[in-house]
Design an enzyme around this catalytic site. Structure first.
Site, PDB file in Angstrom:
ATOM      1  N   SER A 225       0.819  -1.216   0.000  1.00  0.00           N
ATOM      2  CA  SER A 225       0.000   0.000   0.000  1.00  0.00           C
ATOM      3  C   SER A 225       0.854   1.267   0.000  1.00  0.00           C
ATOM      4  CB  SER A 225      -0.909   0.024   1.221  1.00  0.00           C
ATOM      5  OG  SER A 225      -1.692  -1.139   1.286  1.00  0.00           O
TER       6      SER A 225
HETATM    7  N1  SAH Z   1      -0.756  -5.273   4.112  1.00  0.00           N
HETATM    8  C1  SAH Z   1      -0.064  -5.467   2.844  1.00  0.00           C
HETATM    9  C2  SAH Z   1      -0.928  -5.110   1.659  1.00  0.00           C
HETATM   10  C3  SAH Z   1      -1.271  -6.349   0.979  1.00  0.00           C
HETATM   11  S1  SAH Z   1      -2.304  -6.289  -0.456  1.00  0.00           S
HETATM   12  C4  SAH Z   1       1.242  -4.734   2.809  1.00  0.00           C
HETATM   13  O1  SAH Z   1       1.526  -3.925   3.683  1.00  0.00           O
HETATM   14  O2  SAH Z   1       2.016  -4.995   1.899  1.00  0.00           O
HETATM   15  C5  SAH Z   1      -3.603  -7.372   0.109  1.00  0.00           C
HETATM   16  C6  SAH Z   1      -3.201  -8.780   0.463  1.00  0.00           C
HETATM   17  O3  SAH Z   1      -4.384  -9.466   0.860  1.00  0.00           O
HETATM   18  C7  SAH Z   1      -2.636  -9.584  -0.693  1.00  0.00           C
HETATM   19  O4  SAH Z   1      -1.383 -10.097  -0.335  1.00  0.00           O
HETATM   20  C8  SAH Z   1      -3.649 -10.703  -0.917  1.00  0.00           C
HETATM   21  O5  SAH Z   1      -3.077 -11.923  -1.329  1.00  0.00           O
HETATM   22  C9  SAH Z   1      -4.285 -10.826   0.455  1.00  0.00           C
HETATM   23  N2  SAH Z   1      -5.627 -11.427   0.459  1.00  0.00           N
HETATM   24  C10 SAH Z   1      -6.606 -11.305  -0.469  1.00  0.00           C
HETATM   25  N3  SAH Z   1      -7.697 -11.991  -0.106  1.00  0.00           N
HETATM   26  C11 SAH Z   1      -7.418 -12.569   1.092  1.00  0.00           C
HETATM   27  C12 SAH Z   1      -8.151 -13.425   1.972  1.00  0.00           C
HETATM   28  N4  SAH Z   1      -9.401 -13.827   1.710  1.00  0.00           N
HETATM   29  N5  SAH Z   1      -7.557 -13.827   3.111  1.00  0.00           N
HETATM   30  C13 SAH Z   1      -6.289 -13.438   3.411  1.00  0.00           C
HETATM   31  N6  SAH Z   1      -5.547 -12.642   2.605  1.00  0.00           N
HETATM   32  C14 SAH Z   1      -6.093 -12.210   1.461  1.00  0.00           C
END
Ligand code: SAH
Length: 202
Positions: free
Chosen positions: A52
């Site tokens: 993000s």
């Molecule tokens: N917090 C992260 C941002 C990640 S983007 C950072 O600081 O980099 C969102 C993430 O959510 C992705 O890695 C994706 O694979 C995960 N995601 C999507 N759907 C999900 C679910 N149902 N359960 C767990 N993780 C999920």
């Protein structure tokens, strides 16, 4: 980054600002993208996922109002960057990621940085974390169409959930759990997150 992108946009919680200064954002990026670490935007980290924008990480963290005593559930470990910020500011972090490669990559980075108050799980955030609920705070970094019941139920009375919610137009939302168990919802700003991968049932 902290001065021009974060403080200048109104983030004032000194603990959040200090954590953003302390955590080395570049360590969470694939080597080929390291020179973009302090850019004012989200960045692709592979497997179709993103880290993000720094301001959004700061805003969501500030909204969590962490004092250092909380147990926090994070849905979407991704790069692990948001998780590191949470680990700096909360007692314990429980982070769940659905893509195994991302989960193990993030875990390696966070362990190398010395964080010892993070619990890791590979799986879906739609499912409750076995045996650990309720949490004082919950943060989602992927957007569900609406907040799933399983997540609402894992929030303590007096606790707070910060999450991007919606399909197409998403809003950053705050859900405060009141004494009677109901939630007060507050819309914060329009955002754009990757959609939360839906639950798959065999
Ligand atoms: N917090 C992260 C941002 C990640 S983007 C950072 O600081 O980099 C969102 C993430 O959510 C992705 O890695 C994706 O694979 C995960 N995601 C999507 N759907 C999900 C679910 N149902 N359960 C767990 N993780 C999920």
């Amino acid at each position: 980054m902290v001065e021009t992108q974060i403080r200048a946009r109104g983030i004032r919680d000194p603990r959040v600002l200090e954590a953003m200064v302390r955590v080395p954002r570049e360590r969470f990026l694939p080597t080929e993208f390291r020179d973009l670490a302090f850019k004012d935007s989200p960045i692709s980290i592979g497997s179709g996922q993103t880290i993000s924008q720094p301001y959004i990480v700061a805003l969501m963290t500030e909204l969590l109002q962490l004092t250092g005593k909380e147990r926090v559930l994070e849905v979407g470990t991704g790069s692990g960057y948001q998780c590191a910020i949470l680990a700096e500011l909360a007692k314990e972090v429980f982070t769940v990621e659905i893509v195994p490669e991302l989960a193990s990559r993030a875990r390696k980075i966070l362990e190398n940085l010395g964080y010892r108050n993070i619990h890791y799980r590979i799986g879906s955030g739609f499912e409750p974390w076995p045996g650990e609920a309720p949490f004082d705070r919950i943060i989602l970094t992927a957007a569900p169409p609406s907040l799933p019941q399983s997540l609402l139920e894992q929030c303590k009375i007096g606790g707070r959930i910060v999450a991007p919610v919606g399909v197409g137009q998403q809003w950053l939302m705050v859900y405060d759990r009141l004494k009677d168990g109901s939630f007060r919802r507050t819309k914060v700003i329009p955002v754009r997150f990757v959609p939360m991968v839906p639950e798959t049932r065999p």
